[in-house]
Design an enzyme around this catalytic site. Structure first.
Site, PDB file in Angstrom:
ATOM      1  N   CYS A   1      26.219 -89.185 -16.027  1.00  0.00           N
ATOM      2  CA  CYS A   1      26.999 -90.180 -16.761  1.00  0.00           C
ATOM      3  C   CYS A   1      26.136 -91.308 -17.304  1.00  0.00           C
ATOM      4  O   CYS A   1      26.579 -92.073 -18.152  1.00  0.00           O
ATOM      5  CB  CYS A   1      28.093 -90.734 -15.868  1.00  0.00           C
ATOM      6  SG  CYS A   1      29.005 -89.436 -15.058  1.00  0.00           S
TER       7      CYS A   1
ATOM      8  N   HIS B   1      30.869 -97.255 -18.336  1.00  0.00           N
ATOM      9  CA  HIS B   1      31.179 -95.834 -18.142  1.00  0.00           C
ATOM     10  C   HIS B   1      32.634 -95.720 -17.707  1.00  0.00           C
ATOM     11  O   HIS B   1      33.091 -96.432 -16.807  1.00  0.00           O
ATOM     12  CB  HIS B   1      30.241 -95.244 -17.082  1.00  0.00           C
ATOM     13  CG  HIS B   1      30.611 -93.851 -16.690  1.00  0.00           C
ATOM     14  ND1 HIS B   1      30.955 -92.886 -17.609  1.00  0.00           N
ATOM     15  CD2 HIS B   1      30.707 -93.256 -15.464  1.00  0.00           C
ATOM     16  CE1 HIS B   1      31.242 -91.764 -16.974  1.00  0.00           C
ATOM     17  NE2 HIS B   1      31.100 -91.961 -15.674  1.00  0.00           N
TER      18      HIS B   1
ATOM     19  N   ASN C   1      37.064 -89.092 -17.233  1.00  0.00           N
ATOM     20  CA  ASN C   1      35.610 -89.270 -17.178  1.00  0.00           C
ATOM     21  C   ASN C   1      34.956 -88.112 -17.941  1.00  0.00           C
ATOM     22  O   ASN C   1      35.010 -86.969 -17.501  1.00  0.00           O
ATOM     23  CB  ASN C   1      35.185 -89.275 -15.710  1.00  0.00           C
ATOM     24  CG  ASN C   1      33.691 -89.442 -15.522  1.00  0.00           C
ATOM     25  OD1 ASN C   1      32.920 -89.338 -16.468  1.00  0.00           O
ATOM     26  ND2 ASN C   1      33.282 -89.679 -14.294  1.00  0.00           N
TER      27      ASN C   1
END
Ligand code: ACO
Length: 327
Positions: A114, A254, A284
């Site tokens: 990520c 994020h 996500n």
């Protein structure tokens, strides 16, 4: 040495298929109420059968090229951040180079999960400032639905598929890159990982039967790490650039969990409404999360000209880091 690199254009792509919390209620023992209160995620996207990470990356890249007003032949380098490459070999970036019809320019993947987009942006920034490359395509793309275990309620509710891209170049584009900072702590490698499929545990009947090609997550530990790392990354960037809260036009964190972002916001002096959010719609999307959010934030007028934008990432590795742009 060129003084600064800048972002010349942005683009993103989300597959059409939506997986709602109601859909997940039919797959595992969960509820819309649990998912909403624990994560803030309402729905996520899923790539069509046969649609790969390079396909998603190419869609976002074409949009970023159009937004920058340049063609694929103008690219000097292609960097793809992903944890779900089309295959272990070759690099997905090589497939993107070919599909875009770019010249035979250096093309490689970055594996920082990520944090991959912030890592890749940092590399592109240095190539451009050194004069070694002029136009660099930086893509974050992931098809996490291929590595998520849809029998594991602790992970399958969290993730989605998508891609986001930027074109970077020298000089005064839409946003100057002022700063990047990267961190990693491999002692946390097994808090979030895919156990099999690499040299440590090659694919075998046992690894497949043991569902070891799927993401394993120590949720609470990653949650604590995420809050600390994200807050620290933002604090560090502000201190290094001597920025006050009033200088910050936007934070693009994020997009993993609304509670992580709320906890970060509580720890920092930046107004809560300056944090851009779209995780309710996409979940996500790992390396794609920040560039999708950046593209959407740019498109909806969330980014104020002249103000600083902080990109703040965390992910497995463990990795974390930040980039500061002046929009
Ligand atoms: N539906 C219903 N119940 C669930 C679900 C679900 N989908 N998932 C877990 N539970 C249960 C657990 O089994 C547990 O039950 P128990 O108390 O009977 O054992 C209970 O809910 C609480 O579980 P916790 O794991 O403590 O729940 P928590 O509040 O920590 O939330 C979550 C879990 C959402 C995973 C949270 O820990 C989190 O967001 N962690 C960070 C995850 C993350 O961001 N990962 C990605 C980062 S890196 C990257 O992006 C690739």
């Amino acid at each position: 040495m060129i003084a600064r690199s800048s972002i010349l254009g942005t683009g993103s792509y989300l597959p059409e298929k939506r997986i709602t919390n109601a859909d997940l209620e039919r797959m595992v023992d969960t509820s819309d109420e649990w998912i909403m209160t624990r994560t803030g995620i309402r729905e996520r996207r899923m790539a069509a059968p046969g649609q790969t990470t390079s396909d998603l990356a190419v869609e976002a890249s074409r949009r970023a090229l159009a937004s920058a007003g340049i063609g694929a032949k103008d690219l000097d380098m292609i960097i793809v951040a992903t944890l779900t490459p089309d295959a272990l070999l070759p690099a997905t970036a090589c497939l993107v180079q070919h599909k875009l019809g770019a010249r035979f320019v250096g093309s490689f993947d970055v594996v920082a999960a990520c944090s991959g987009f912030v890592y890749s942006l940092s590399i592109a920034d240095l190539f451009i400032r050194s004069g070694a490359a002029r136009h660099v395509l930086v893509v974050g793309a992931d098809v996490l639905s291929r590595v998520v275990d849809y029998t594991d309620r602790g992970t399958c509710v969290l993730f989605g598929d998508g891609s986001g891209a930027v074109i970077m170049g020298p000089g005064n584009g839409r946003a100057e890159v002022l700063y990047t900072k990267l961190h990693a702590d491999g002692s946390g490698a097994q808090k979030l990982y895919i156990p099999a499929g690499g040299s440590a545990l090659p694919a075998s009947r046992e690894t497949v039967d043991g569902r070891m090609h799927f993401i394993k997550l120590a949720g609470r530990e990653i949650f604590r790490f995420a809050v600390t790392a994200t807050a620290e990354a933002i604090r560090e960037a502000m201190a290094d650039l001597m920025l006050s809260p009033a200088d910050i036009g936007a934070v693009i964190p994020h997009q993993a969990n609304i509670r992580i972002i709320d906890s970060v916001a509580e720890r920092l002096p930046i107004a809560r409404d300056r944090y851009f959010l779209n995780l309710d719609r996409y979940g996500n999307t790992s390396a794609a999360s920040i560039p999708i959010a950046l593209d959407e934030a740019a498109g909806c007028g969330f980014l104020n000209p002249g103000k600083h934008v902080i990109l703040a990432a965390f992910g497995e590795g463990l990795t974390w880091g930040s980039a500061v742009l002046r929009w």
